[in-house]
Design an enzyme around this catalytic site. Structure first.
Site, PDB file in Angstrom:
ATOM      1  N   ASP A  36     -26.739  22.553   4.449  1.00  0.00           N
ATOM      2  CA  ASP A  36     -26.994  21.120   4.522  1.00  0.00           C
ATOM      3  C   ASP A  36     -26.640  20.421   3.213  1.00  0.00           C
ATOM      4  O   ASP A  36     -25.951  19.402   3.208  1.00  0.00           O
ATOM      5  CB  ASP A  36     -28.450  20.867   4.910  1.00  0.00           C
TER       6      ASP A  36
ATOM      7  N   ASP B 177     -28.794  29.287  19.933  1.00  0.00           N
ATOM      8  CA  ASP B 177     -27.946  30.286  19.291  1.00  0.00           C
ATOM      9  C   ASP B 177     -28.317  31.703  19.694  1.00  0.00           C
ATOM     10  O   ASP B 177     -27.586  32.633  19.378  1.00  0.00           O
ATOM     11  CB  ASP B 177     -28.025  30.140  17.763  1.00  0.00           C
TER      12      ASP B 177
END
Length: 1012
Positions: free
Chosen positions: A717, A280
């Site tokens: 998550d 990223d």
């Protein structure tokens, strides 16, 4: 054949399917009986397989008669099993003959194999006869319930403690302390909240279970020769493995490279495994480190396969203690290990030198560009020098399209192009064995030399677009992998977590591919950590959660998704509902209730096919039926405008189904459907993968809202797992005998508190969002709903916890207690609640396997984190909800493995943070209160020891929980930062002045005052 029998006769019964081929009557058997050499050749055998009777039986023209046996006894030793007494019924003893001979008997045939093979005419390719016989169906997994002798008393104690808490609270409400109503009121409110939070935490633990996977059954079903798979080629589905990283300086590339190597060497079919890394940060350092890892993998992966190495992370393997030759049988192991260790040391040197190499390369090439620009400027081009930028250069002499060392427009961390680089191409579909002489130092004869496909990804980032942190990176990987490989299952890792058990993925597949596995959305593995101090001062192992809470949730609707080490069903990530022929209801979610097929039809497609899967699937009519059943499959407003991606959805759903090898499998695929080789990648496919990770692709779609990882929370998550459970999916907790994966955890107190702060802040965001479990659908089971509700509520316990930790100090300062007197009823309730808590703890330790010390460490850090990080998380969450202030967190730094004299040096490092202030205040106030309380009691004419005993014991109990925190502030050998003493002094002075102001001393010693 046994020596007991001189001759025998095999006659077939006149069954309807065993009639003579002609009209002739059945012929009587010859006197000598049917000999194997007299039988005709089999209609489907080779010339050498002439030991098989004709298609419908033995004898002349297929005559069928009652099977009889004519034998002549021959003396034999008494030890021979064939001298056992025969059956007196006169019937043929089938089992006896099958045991005594190598013949295979059945209705209409008898078979004498030669060397247990069939069809070997000298050209190879022989197949064992038993491989062509349909094997009995076996489950791939099973539930192992907790013994009733443990679980029943556990549930009974929960009920007893609940009743005791209820009666205690009733007694507390009806017996106020009139001398200190304010103290009594604060304690009552806190105790009610603690009882409520205990209930939320305890109720989901009522049905813990264990599970066991059968790896042998998995191999037999998917990788062994069978009528539908004569060659035994792997029929397992594809698997895409994701590695996430963002900053090569906070997450060392050597750690990431070791993670990659452990994945490439895992035990899963090479042609079915596809590995991706999401960078990223778009850093060239990560790119070139992965290239070095791919080069080293060419020798490391075959070495692991040759010698069955565990673990397959080279750094962990070479640093583990013990005898490396234990269990190794090959004589060249020591030589191979010594050589590969030297190669790994050189690999580490190359990776660690990359930052300096990249910078020196950039400086040299930029200097060359500036020289050329100056020459052009001298030739009359005035703007030549101004257009030269301080670029970062790749090894081939071109500009790096990602982030430069000196950021510039289009080359900054938040502003760069998409990058897709397939570093290892798809391996050959057939096994490629090594040969002698292939390598100058290693003998790789008969070792599979193939390496799984690996691709480097970095999504596009531009100013003005919300990149949604890790969730956005995961969604980009999901789309790119769907184009390149489209594995029906996905496994995600943080860059510092690696595969410790090379069979772990196969165990997860046992659950996904078992009967009913099509309703499982993900398999969560427990997180295990290494590099933790032996005493686990700050409860980094978190075994109470991973071995207790998560195991208990497995008995409900399934464990939560906790960020790493989780194997997903791609179809579930896409936001679809599970196939629902039945609905699970009841308190534990175990009651099966049939539902209307029309209600579950939207998630029970027929079949699918397409290019991306590379398997043998249904035809165009099946795809058309699937599209009709799933109008969302071709909805660009949901998935985006990539036609190739939309076509891959049906393929992934189809390939992820269990085998249709049992009548109870309602949504399966036929065996052998995934045996065909995958087509090679072409330029158009790679270009499409670049397109789907562009920053604009998610515009006007449901990515991050209903599809993929969910946006809007720092704990994406938990929210993602909650959404799948809310749609009716189930999950499974896979605890392997050998740890499946291992990673690192912050052992520094400051880093640990910031980690807990991030988790707690995400929980507060969940509580104030539409993901609150109170708003869940009816598909979320009751106790599962309580577990998710507890996730959103637990940070708010900090408000009551810090008040309760200050209550003993307030009691000692005021000379009062939360009750008027230490009444026997109060003490009895307190004793009963404490005893039941300890008994519950002991039984929980029994069924979860955690240790008492781990349980106590967890309790200590719950108090430490509750009065620091959780309190700050509540304040930050309220600021975000009320004032709209966004919350940002820095990436947790991962420590690289180094040969340091002290592996726990980080443990003693003190980094000041404002999170230290509340615990310091609680400790300081309680210590001062103890001094004040003891002084008041000692100097009083009428000492009130009962109040001192109650407040003093309470205060000591609070301080015992803060022992790890105080020890952490001491550092090593008295290296406590000055700021700690400053804050401790300020808190002490403030509390002393506040107490003097509220309760000034007087001359009345009888009232408990102190003469001044």
């Amino acid at each position: 054949m046994s020596g007991d029998y001189a001759n025998y006769t095999v006659l077939m019964p006149p069954t309807p399917d065993n009639q003579p081929s002609g009209g002739a009557p059945p012929a009587a058997p010859s006197a000598g009986g049917a000999r194997p050499g007299d039988l005709p050749l089999p209609p489907y055998g080779s010339s050498s397989s002439s030991r098989l009777v004709n298609r419908r039986g033995g004898g002349d023209d297929g005559a069928k008669m009652d099977r009889r046996l004519s034998t002549a006894r021959v003396p034999a030793p008494s030890s021979n099993k064939s001298l056992l007494v025969r059956s007196q019924t006169g019937d043929f003893d089938h089992n006896r003959w099958l045991f005594e001979t190598k013949g295979t008997y059945g209705i209409g045939n008898a078979y004498w194999p030669q060397d247990n093979v069939y069809g070997d005419d000298g050209g190879g390719g022989a197949v064992k006869m038993e491989d062509l016989v349909e094997k009995p169906w076996k489950p791939l997994s099973r539930k192992v319930p907790i013994p009733p002798g443990i679980l029943s008393p556990y549930r009974l104690l929960v009920l007893v403690r609940f009743v005791a808490l209820f009666l205690f609270l009733v007694w507390r409400v009806t017996n106020p302390n009139m001398d200190a109503l304010w103290l009594w009121g604060i304690s009552i409110v806190c105790e009610f909240w603690f009882a409520f939070s205990w209930l939320l935490d305890q109720m989901p633990k009522l049905n813990p279970i264990n599970r066991a996977a059968d790896l042998a059954a998995l191999k037999e079903k998917f990788e062994s020769p069978s009528p539908t798979n004569p060659t035994g080629r792997s029929d397992l589905p594809g698997l895409d493995v994701f590695i996430s990283t963002a900053d090569p300086y906070k997450e060392p590339t050597l750690v990431t490279a070791n993670t990659l190597l452990s994945i490439l060497a895992t035990e899963y079919p090479v042609e079915k495994l596809f590995v991706y890394i999401s960078d990223d940060g778009g850093a060239l350092l990560t790119f070139e480190s992965m290239a070095e890892a791919c080069a080293f993998a060419k020798v490391w992966v075959p070495f692991c396969r040759k010698h069955s190495i565990e673990p397959r992370n080279p750094d962990s393997y070479f640093t583990q203690k013990g005898d490396p030759t234990k269990g190794k049988k090959r004589p060249d192991f020591v030589k191979d290990r010594r050589w590969i260790k030297r190669e790994y040391d050189e690999f580490k040197i190359r990776v660690n030198s990359l930052p300096d190499l990249i910078r020196r390369r950039a400086n040299a090439l930029n200097a060359r560009e500036r020289k050329l620009a100056r020459d052009k400027q001298a030739a009359g081009d005035a703007d030549a020098l101004a257009s030269v930028k301080a670029a970062t250069w790749m090894a081939d002499g071109t500009h790096w399209p990602g982030t430069w060392l000196d950021p510039s427009p289009d080359h900054a961390k938040g502003d760069h192009a998409s990058i897709v680089q397939v570093m290892i191409k798809n391996p050959h579909h057939d096994v490629v064995y090594g040969e002698a002489g292939d390598h100058p130092y290693l003998d790789m004869t008969d070792v599979d030399m193939r390496i799984p496909m690996f691709a480097y990804l970095s999504r596009e980032k531009r100013a003005g677009y919300d990149h949604n942190k890790k969730a956005g990176a995961m969604n980009a990987m999901v789309r790119a992998s769907a184009i390149l490989s489209n594995g029906p299952f996905m496994l995600n890792f943080d860059c510092d977590h690696y595969i410790y058990n090379c069979q772990a993925i196969r165990e997860a597949m046992c659950y996904m591919l078992d009967r009913g596995g099509d309703r499982i959305c993900y398999i969560q593995f427990p997180q295990r950590f290494e590099g933790i101090d032996p005493s686990d001062r700050y409860a980094n192992h978190n075994t109470v959660f991973f071995d207790g809470n998560m195991r208990a949730l497995d008995g409900l609707q399934g464990p939560m998704y906790v960020g790493t080490g989780c194997l997903f069903r791609r179809y579930a990530i896409y936001g679809f509902n599970p196939p629902r022929a039945i609905e699970y209801r009841g308190t534990y979610g175990q009651t099966k209730v049939p539902i209307d097929p029309r209600q579950g039809s939207e998630a029970m497609p027929g079949a699918g096919g397409g290019r991306s899967g590379g398997g043998s699937v249904g035809g165009d009519h099946e795809l058309q039926a699937l599209s009709t059943a799933h109008p969302d499959h071709e909805a660009p407003q949901k998935f985006g405008k990539s036609k190739m991606f939309i076509e891959s959805i049906a393929v992934a759903e189809y390939q992820g189904r269990p085998l249709q090898d049992h009548p109870s499998v309602l949504n399966g695929r036929p065996p052998g459907a995934l045996l065909m080789p995958r087509p090679p990648l072409d330029a158009a496919t790679v270009a499409e993968s670049v397109s789907v990770i562009s920053c604009w692709y998610e515009d006007n779609t449901e990515w991050g809202q209903r599809v993929g990882w969910i946006y809007g929370s720092v704990t994406e998550d938990v929210v993602t797992g909650y959404r799948m459970h809310n749609r009716g999916w189930r999950s499974v907790y896979c605890i392997t005998r050998r740890d499946a994966f291992r990673g690192t955890a912050p052992i520094n107190l400051t880093d640990r508190l910031h980690q807990v702060l991030r988790w707690a802040t995400g929980s507060v965001e969940i509580f104030f969002s539409k993901n609150n479990a109170v708003l869940a659908s009816r598909r979320l089971k009751f106790l599962q709903r309580m577990a998710y509700l507890n996730v959103g509520i637990y940070p708010f316990t900090s408000l009551f916890l810090i008040m309760y930790c200050l209550l003993p100090a307030l009691s000692l300062f005021s000379g009062q207690f939360i009750v008027a007197t230490l009444d026997p009823t109060f003490l009895s309730y307190l004793l009963l609640i404490t005893i039941t808590l300890m008994l519950l703890c002991l039984l929980e330790v029994k069924w979860s396997g955690i240790g008492l010390e781990e349980w106590w460490r967890n309790e200590q850090f719950w108090v430490i984190g509750g009065t620091s990080a959780h309190l700050a998380a509540v304040l930050q969450g309220l600021l975000k909800v009320v004032a709209g202030i966004e919350i940002s967190f820095t990436l947790t730094a991962k420590a690289a493995a180094e040969d340091d004299d002290d592996p726990f040096a980080e443990l003693y490092l003190i980094k000041w943070t404002s999170l230290f202030i509340p615990p310091l205040a609680v400790i300081g106030i309680n210590i001062i209160a103890l001094v004040v309380g003891v002084s008041r009691t000692v100097y009083a004419e009428i000492p009130q020891y009962s109040k001192l005993l109650g407040g003093g014991f309470f205060s000591f109990w609070v301080l015992a929980h803060y022992y790890p925190f105080a020890k952490g502030l001491m550092g090593r050998r008295g290296r406590t930062p000055t700021i700690v003493y400053v804050w401790a002094g300020l808190i002490s002075i403030t509390v002393s002045l506040l107490w003097i102001t509220i309760s000034p001393p007087d001359d009345s010693v009888a009232q408990g005052g102190i003469d001044v």
